[in-house]
Every structure is written in structure tokens, then in C-alpha cells.
Motif scaffolding. Structure first.
Motif, PDB file in Angstrom:
ATOM      1  N   PRO A   2     -30.546  -6.024 -42.871  1.00  0.00           N
ATOM      2  CA  PRO A   2     -29.999  -4.857 -42.166  1.00  0.00           C
ATOM      3  C   PRO A   2     -30.078  -4.991 -40.651  1.00  0.00           C
ATOM      4  N   MET A   3     -29.452  -5.976 -40.120  1.00  0.00           N
ATOM      5  CA  MET A   3     -29.421  -6.159 -38.677  1.00  0.00           C
ATOM      6  C   MET A   3     -28.102  -6.819 -38.339  1.00  0.00           C
ATOM      7  N   SER A   4     -27.665  -6.649 -37.127  1.00  0.00           N
ATOM      8  CA  SER A   4     -26.403  -7.292 -36.814  1.00  0.00           C
ATOM      9  C   SER A   4     -26.607  -8.375 -35.773  1.00  0.00           C
ATOM     10  N   VAL A   5     -25.751  -9.323 -35.843  1.00  0.00           N
ATOM     11  CA  VAL A   5     -25.820 -10.474 -34.963  1.00  0.00           C
ATOM     12  C   VAL A   5     -24.676 -10.348 -33.979  1.00  0.00           C
ATOM     13  N   SER A   6     -24.959 -10.549 -32.728  1.00  0.00           N
ATOM     14  CA  SER A   6     -23.840 -10.436 -31.805  1.00  0.00           C
ATOM     15  C   SER A   6     -23.117 -11.775 -31.723  1.00  0.00           C
ATOM     16  N   ILE A   7     -21.846 -11.662 -31.757  1.00  0.00           N
ATOM     17  CA  ILE A   7     -21.003 -12.845 -31.813  1.00  0.00           C
ATOM     18  C   ILE A   7     -20.568 -13.214 -30.404  1.00  0.00           C
ATOM     19  N   ASN A  46     -22.580  -1.942 -47.616  1.00  0.00           N
ATOM     20  CA  ASN A  46     -23.310  -0.747 -47.219  1.00  0.00           C
ATOM     21  C   ASN A  46     -23.068  -0.437 -45.740  1.00  0.00           C
ATOM     22  N   LYS A  47     -22.520   0.711 -45.473  1.00  0.00           N
ATOM     23  CA  LYS A  47     -22.167   1.058 -44.093  1.00  0.00           C
ATOM     24  C   LYS A  47     -23.358   1.022 -43.146  1.00  0.00           C
ATOM     25  N   ASN A  48     -24.556   1.336 -43.684  1.00  0.00           N
ATOM     26  CA  ASN A  48     -25.738   1.330 -42.821  1.00  0.00           C
ATOM     27  C   ASN A  48     -26.048  -0.051 -42.260  1.00  0.00           C
ATOM     28  N   LEU A  49     -25.560  -1.041 -42.964  1.00  0.00           N
ATOM     29  CA  LEU A  49     -25.854  -2.403 -42.533  1.00  0.00           C
ATOM     30  C   LEU A  49     -24.898  -2.861 -41.449  1.00  0.00           C
ATOM     31  N   LEU A  50     -23.858  -2.117 -41.275  1.00  0.00           N
ATOM     32  CA  LEU A  50     -22.781  -2.612 -40.453  1.00  0.00           C
ATOM     33  C   LEU A  50     -22.786  -1.978 -39.085  1.00  0.00           C
ATOM     34  N   SER A  51     -22.521  -2.792 -38.120  1.00  0.00           N
ATOM     35  CA  SER A  51     -22.412  -2.248 -36.779  1.00  0.00           C
ATOM     36  C   SER A  51     -20.978  -1.778 -36.589  1.00  0.00           C
ATOM     37  N   GLY A  52     -20.817  -0.540 -36.212  1.00  0.00           N
ATOM     38  CA  GLY A  52     -19.468  -0.037 -36.034  1.00  0.00           C
ATOM     39  C   GLY A  52     -18.743   0.056 -37.356  1.00  0.00           C
ATOM     40  N   LYS A  53     -17.435   0.055 -37.310  1.00  0.00           N
ATOM     41  CA  LYS A  53     -16.744   0.310 -38.559  1.00  0.00           C
ATOM     42  C   LYS A  53     -16.297  -0.927 -39.315  1.00  0.00           C
ATOM     43  N   ALA A  54     -15.849  -1.934 -38.597  1.00  0.00           N
ATOM     44  CA  ALA A  54     -15.122  -2.949 -39.340  1.00  0.00           C
ATOM     45  C   ALA A  54     -15.936  -4.153 -39.794  1.00  0.00           C
ATOM     46  N   ASN A  55     -16.495  -4.874 -38.892  1.00  0.00           N
ATOM     47  CA  ASN A  55     -16.834  -6.239 -39.248  1.00  0.00           C
ATOM     48  C   ASN A  55     -17.978  -6.397 -40.235  1.00  0.00           C
ATOM     49  N   LEU A  56     -17.626  -6.689 -41.449  1.00  0.00           N
ATOM     50  CA  LEU A  56     -18.595  -6.830 -42.531  1.00  0.00           C
ATOM     51  C   LEU A  56     -19.447  -8.079 -42.400  1.00  0.00           C
ATOM     52  N   ASP A  57     -19.035  -8.954 -41.541  1.00  0.00           N
ATOM     53  CA  ASP A  57     -19.684 -10.262 -41.537  1.00  0.00           C
ATOM     54  C   ASP A  57     -20.706 -10.437 -40.428  1.00  0.00           C
ATOM     55  N   THR A  58     -21.012  -9.381 -39.700  1.00  0.00           N
ATOM     56  CA  THR A  58     -21.917  -9.576 -38.578  1.00  0.00           C
ATOM     57  C   THR A  58     -23.382  -9.404 -38.943  1.00  0.00           C
ATOM     58  N   HIS A  59     -23.677  -9.152 -40.225  1.00  0.00           N
ATOM     59  CA  HIS A  59     -25.090  -9.153 -40.597  1.00  0.00           C
ATOM     60  C   HIS A  59     -25.430 -10.456 -41.327  1.00  0.00           C
ATOM     61  N   PRO A  60     -26.647 -10.958 -41.111  1.00  0.00           N
ATOM     62  CA  PRO A  60     -27.032 -12.191 -41.783  1.00  0.00           C
ATOM     63  C   PRO A  60     -27.450 -11.958 -43.230  1.00  0.00           C
ATOM     64  N   HIS A  61     -27.474 -12.997 -43.992  1.00  0.00           N
ATOM     65  CA  HIS A  61     -27.963 -12.940 -45.369  1.00  0.00           C
ATOM     66  C   HIS A  61     -29.176 -13.838 -45.506  1.00  0.00           C
ATOM     67  N   PHE A  62     -30.053 -13.463 -46.421  1.00  0.00           N
ATOM     68  CA  PHE A  62     -31.260 -14.244 -46.652  1.00  0.00           C
ATOM     69  C   PHE A  62     -31.270 -14.745 -48.084  1.00  0.00           C
ATOM     70  N   GLN A  63     -31.548 -16.015 -48.248  1.00  0.00           N
ATOM     71  CA  GLN A  63     -31.641 -16.562 -49.603  1.00  0.00           C
ATOM     72  C   GLN A  63     -33.002 -17.228 -49.763  1.00  0.00           C
ATOM     73  N   CYS A  64     -33.723 -16.810 -50.827  1.00  0.00           N
ATOM     74  CA  CYS A  64     -35.039 -17.389 -51.082  1.00  0.00           C
ATOM     75  C   CYS A  64     -34.889 -18.694 -51.837  1.00  0.00           C
ATOM     76  N   LYS A  65     -35.498 -19.748 -51.296  1.00  0.00           N
ATOM     77  CA  LYS A  65     -35.343 -21.066 -51.937  1.00  0.00           C
ATOM     78  C   LYS A  65     -36.183 -21.175 -53.198  1.00  0.00           C
ATOM     79  N   ASP A  66     -37.148 -20.288 -53.373  1.00  0.00           N
ATOM     80  CA  ASP A  66     -37.996 -20.356 -54.562  1.00  0.00           C
ATOM     81  C   ASP A  66     -37.448 -19.544 -55.733  1.00  0.00           C
ATOM     82  N   CYS A  67     -37.181 -18.258 -55.524  1.00  0.00           N
ATOM     83  CA  CYS A  67     -36.730 -17.436 -56.652  1.00  0.00           C
ATOM     84  C   CYS A  67     -35.228 -17.186 -56.635  1.00  0.00           C
ATOM     85  N   GLY A  68     -34.567 -17.565 -55.555  1.00  0.00           N
ATOM     86  CA  GLY A  68     -33.123 -17.425 -55.505  1.00  0.00           C
ATOM     87  C   GLY A  68     -32.626 -16.045 -55.111  1.00  0.00           C
TER      88      GLY A  68
END
Ligand SMILES: [Zn+2]
Ligand SMILES: [Zn+2]
Length: 129
Positions: free
Chosen positions: A99-104, A71-93
Motif C-alpha cells: 500500500p504505497m506508491s512509487v513515483s515515476i 483497491n482504490k486505497n492503494l492507488l495514488s489518484g484515480k488512474a494509474n494502477l501500476d504505481t504501487h509495488p508488489h511483494f513476493q515471498c520466495k519461501d511461501c510464495g
């Protein structure tokens, strides 16, 4: 970059992502489509959709590969798809893109090609029980 052929199988997979709006693991997708296509077809389509920038993948805490719509809205700028974090729930999976970007950080003399940040905990549904 080739133009992706929108076959029935490709459409079915894309619909699964559009309907659920969360990340889906390869295992769940293979299971969901087992009556319609075999495992290698699912994997091949996922890889192709990732090449086209339609999906992106990451590794969950379970070691499985997860895919989500790029989703382009999640991405900072055009390219790097990997600069947003992912969340995984340990209970329901439930696994989702945040929707935030992490500065590298710049690492001198190193070239960073991919970044992966997985947050594990309880999702809002599980935390409120
Ligand atoms: Zn949960
Ligand atoms: Zn994501």
C-alpha cells in the motif's frame, strides 16, 4: 467500456480475491476452479475484470501472471494502477500489493505507459520463523 455481466463464474472468482486478500496467480485460479470452469473461461473473466478496473495484473518472479483486486486505497489518484509495488515471498510464495506508491521519473521524450516493481524476499510470517 461495457457493463460486466455478473455471472456465477464472475462472482466465484471475485469471492476468491475477497476471501484471500492477496494476489492470486492464473495457475492457482485455474486449479481452484477446475471443477467449475475451464482454463479459457478463467482467463477471459480475469481479462474482463481487469478491463473494468476491478482487478489489476502483474508478472511475478516466477513469470506467472498474478491478479489482485484494484483497491482504490492503494492507488495514488484515480488512474494509474501500476504505481504501487508488489511483494513476493520466495519461501511461501505469498504475493501481495504493497500500500504505497512509487513515483515515476519523467523520462524526457519517452511516454511511460506502465510501471512494474516487484520486491522479492521473505514475508513477515516467514521472516519470523
Ligand atoms: Zn512467506
Ligand atoms: Zn497490486
Amino acid at each position: 467500456m461495457g457493463v460486466i455481466r455478473i455471472t456465477k463464474s464472475v462472482k466465484a472468482l471475485l469471492n476468491a480475491f475477497a476471501e484471500q486478500e492477496v494476489a492470486l496467480s492464473t495457475v492457482a485460479l485455474v486449479e481452484q476452479f477446475q471443477d467449475h470452469m475451464n482454463r479459457s473461461t478463467v482467463y477471459r473473466i480475469l481479462e474482463r475484470l481487469e478491463d473494468e478496473g476491478i482487478l489489476h495484473s502483474f508478472t511475478g518472479s516466477d513469470g506467472l501472471t498474478w491478479y489482485a483486486l484494484g483497491n482504490k486505497n492503494l492507488l495514488s489518484g484515480k488512474a494509474n494502477l501500476d504505481t504501487h509495488p508488489h511483494f513476493q515471498c520466495k519461501d511461501c510464495g505469498k504475493t501481495e500489493c504493497l500500500p504505497m506508491s512509487v513515483s515515476i521519473p519523467d523520462v524526457s521524450k519517452h511516454t511511460v505507459e506502465s510501471v512494474s516493481l516487484l520486491l522479492v524476499g521473505q514475508c513477515s510470517d516467514c521472516a519470523s520463523v
